[in-house]
Enzyme design. Structure first.
Site, short mmCIF file in Angstrom:
data_model
loop_
_atom_site.label_atom_id
_atom_site.label_comp_id
_atom_site.label_asym_id
_atom_site.label_seq_id
_atom_site.Cartn_x
_atom_site.Cartn_y
_atom_site.Cartn_z
N ASP A 1 -7.63 -7.40 13.81
CA ASP A 1 -7.26 -8.71 14.05
C ASP A 1 -7.96 -9.32 15.47
OD1 ASP A 1 -5.99 -6.65 15.83
OD2 ASP A 1 -3.99 -7.48 15.38
N ASP B 1 0.71 -0.98 0.03
CA ASP B 1 0.05 -0.06 0.01
C ASP B 1 0.88 1.29 -0.07
OD1 ASP B 1 -2.48 -1.13 -0.10
OD2 ASP B 1 -3.05 -0.76 1.93
#
Length: 533
Positions: free
Chosen positions: A289, A136
């Site tokens: 997460d 990214d």
């Protein structure tokens, strides 16, 4: 002559005015002290003592579980079915499951070679593994370097994919989600995830994948972190102490009791079918997460933590990077708790005990109470009782419980026991930002979705070179000064002076030490300082 006498009288006039203001302030303080300040402070003490007891019980419970595990517990290889993967003469390599290795990165100039090299060095049949670099990066130079590194490994026969996207929507969660959409992922059974500074050993997959192959109820195998730069400075040693406790106690207890713990976002292997059943990656908080782990657990999936499998990585060694990381790690769980509380309560797939564990132990005590009580009690309320002697804190609350909690926290890193006092003072300073971030998460305030990638400086030798090179940088005052820390430090110092003059509890010893710690951080003299000019 008249002019001279009037000039001489001016200081006396000012002195009189100042005395009047002081007297008025004293009168106001006395008038509001008994009816307002004392009851409010007593309430604050009561709430803080209640939170301290919650945290104390939680720490003792986890310590007892760890002792039982050490004396009578079974290692993960005995709790679950585990045997090494073996060659099959008839099936050949197709006997091995297909593994996807994802490496999300963002402008990781210092570490991209380390992580890509380590992932490409993983030992596994070459036609049963795909390395996926999810870049990214917004810096075109770094983007080109990462792509060239992928091409270099591809020329050596490694099945590596370089994937980019035209936006950063969802940050890391968005990148991982996009990575799972590629057609070649459909053939994969498991996905291993490593952040850009993580360097797994070659046998990582041989030690983790068999758990998932032999145990259909397992969704996640989590490895422990090993810190390459823990000796870089005192701040990294403090971080090592906190994180070692997290892994050796919190993760171990969760794994062995409820088969649930928070995924650490890296150095773990997921069963792709479990990941998909849980709803995949979501970017609604900054802890994608933990979000995934809670949702998978509510579907009935189990997790296992491998404490003896360590993956090398890097701790943030600059105060700026560490503060951003701690904001994300404190704000995210609080915000996730707000979003998922009713979902957890209404869930019918898991037992009442597991739901209670997730809500009370995992979220409320560890992610909310622990941060708030550390700052509010030790940095605000205890100093305030010096100014209001009518409010007393029992010795068990002010001394014994904090001492036991501290000693229990220190067991994770025996080599740093001599740094315990520094760790206490540093953790109290950082609790200012953790508490602030916790309330931002609970209230969904302005910075709730702020995501700043933790700055990495490369391996230890690189960090030392960078630190030496930056010993005489042109430092902007704003880069060094942190007004919140300086403000709290001034408050603690004032309370310490007041205690020396009028107090009877000898809190001034702690107050002065804690004030110095706040001043050191407030003036930016902690961690390494790297010039970006």
């Amino acid at each position: 002559m008249e002019t001279a006498s009037s000039t001489a009288l001016l200081p006396e006039a000012f002195q009189g005015a100042r005395d009047d203001i002081t007297e008025q302030m004293g009168l106001v303080w006395q008038q509001i002290k008994a009816p307002v300040i004392v009851p409010l402070l007593r309430l604050a003490v009561f709430l803080c003592l209640a939170m301290s007891l919650m945290l104390f019980v939680e720490k003792v419970y986890m310590a007892v579980v760890i002792v039982i595990l050490k004396l009578f517990g079974k290692c993960p290889e005995k709790r679950y079915k585990w045997e090494p993967m073996r060659d099959d003469l008839e099936l050949g390599n197709s006997a091995y499951p297909m593994v996807l290795v994802q490496i999300p990165m963002y402008n990781e100039k210092e570490v991209y070679q380390l992580s890509i090299g380590a992932a490409c060095g993983l030992s596994w049949p070459s036609d049963r593994i795909i390395i996926q670099v999810l870049d990214d990066s917004t810096d075109p130079v770094i983007k080109d370097l990462v792509e060239l590194e992928c091409q270099r490994w591809a020329s050596k026969g490694i099945n590596i994919k370089y994937e980019i996207r035209d936006n950063r929507n969802g940050y890391k969660a968005g990148a991982l989600k996009e990575g799972m959409k590629h057609s070649y992922v459909k053939d994969c059974d498991y996905v291993a995830i490593f952040d850009a500074d993580f360097q797994p050993e070659p046998d990582f997959l041989w030690r983790t994948v068999p758990f998932l192959v032999r145990n259909s109820e397992l969704a996640l195998v989590q490895a422990r972190w090993k810190f390459a730069n823990s000796d870089e400075c005192l701040m990294t040693r403090m971080q090592e102490m906190s994180l070692d406790y997290h892994f050796t106690v919190e993760q171990e207890v969760g794994s062995s009791t409820y088969a649930f713990f928070g995924f650490n976002g890296t150095a773990g292997v997921w069963r792709i079918s479990a990941l998909n059943e849980a709803g995949g990656w979501k970017d609604r908080t900054t802890v994608e997460d933990m979000d995934l782990a809670v949702r998978a657990s509510l579907k009935g999936w189990k997790f296992v933590f491998l404490g003896d499998l360590k993956v090398k990585n890097e701790l943030p060694s600059t105060l700026k990077a560490y503060r951003y990381q701690q904001h994300r790690w404190s704000c995210g769980p609080a915000n996730l708790f707000r979003k998922m509380l009713l979902e957890i309560v209404r869930n019918k797939k898991v037992s009442l005990f597991k739901k209670a564990h997730v809500i009370y132990n995992f979220f409320f005590v560890r992610k909310i109470v622990a941060h708030i009580v550390t700052f509010v009690f030790y940095c605000l309320v205890i100093p305030a009782t010096v100014l209001v002697p009518e409010v007393e804190i029992p010795k068990w609350g002010a001394v014994y419980i904090p001492s036991i909690i501290t000693l229990l926290n220190a067991v994770g890193t025996p080599r740093s026991l001599h740094l315990l006092v520094f760790w206490i003072l540093f953790e109290n300073v950082m609790s200012l930002h953790r508490t602030k971030a916790t309330f931002i998460g609970l209230l969904e305030a302005g910075r709730v979705n702020e995501w700043v990638v933790t700055e990495k400086l490369g391996d230890v030798s690189k960090t030392k070179v960078a630190a030496k090179a930056a010993r005489k940088p042109r430092i902007k005052i704003g880069d060094r000064l942190h007004l919140l820390e300086l403000g709290v430090g001034a408050y603690l110092f004032f309370c310490g002076c007041y205690d020396v003059a009028f107090g009877k509890n000898h809190y001034f010893i702690y107050l002065f030490l804690q004030a110095i710690a706040f001043f050191i951080v407030g003036f930016g003299y902690v961690g390494t300082f790297v010039s970006h000019s």
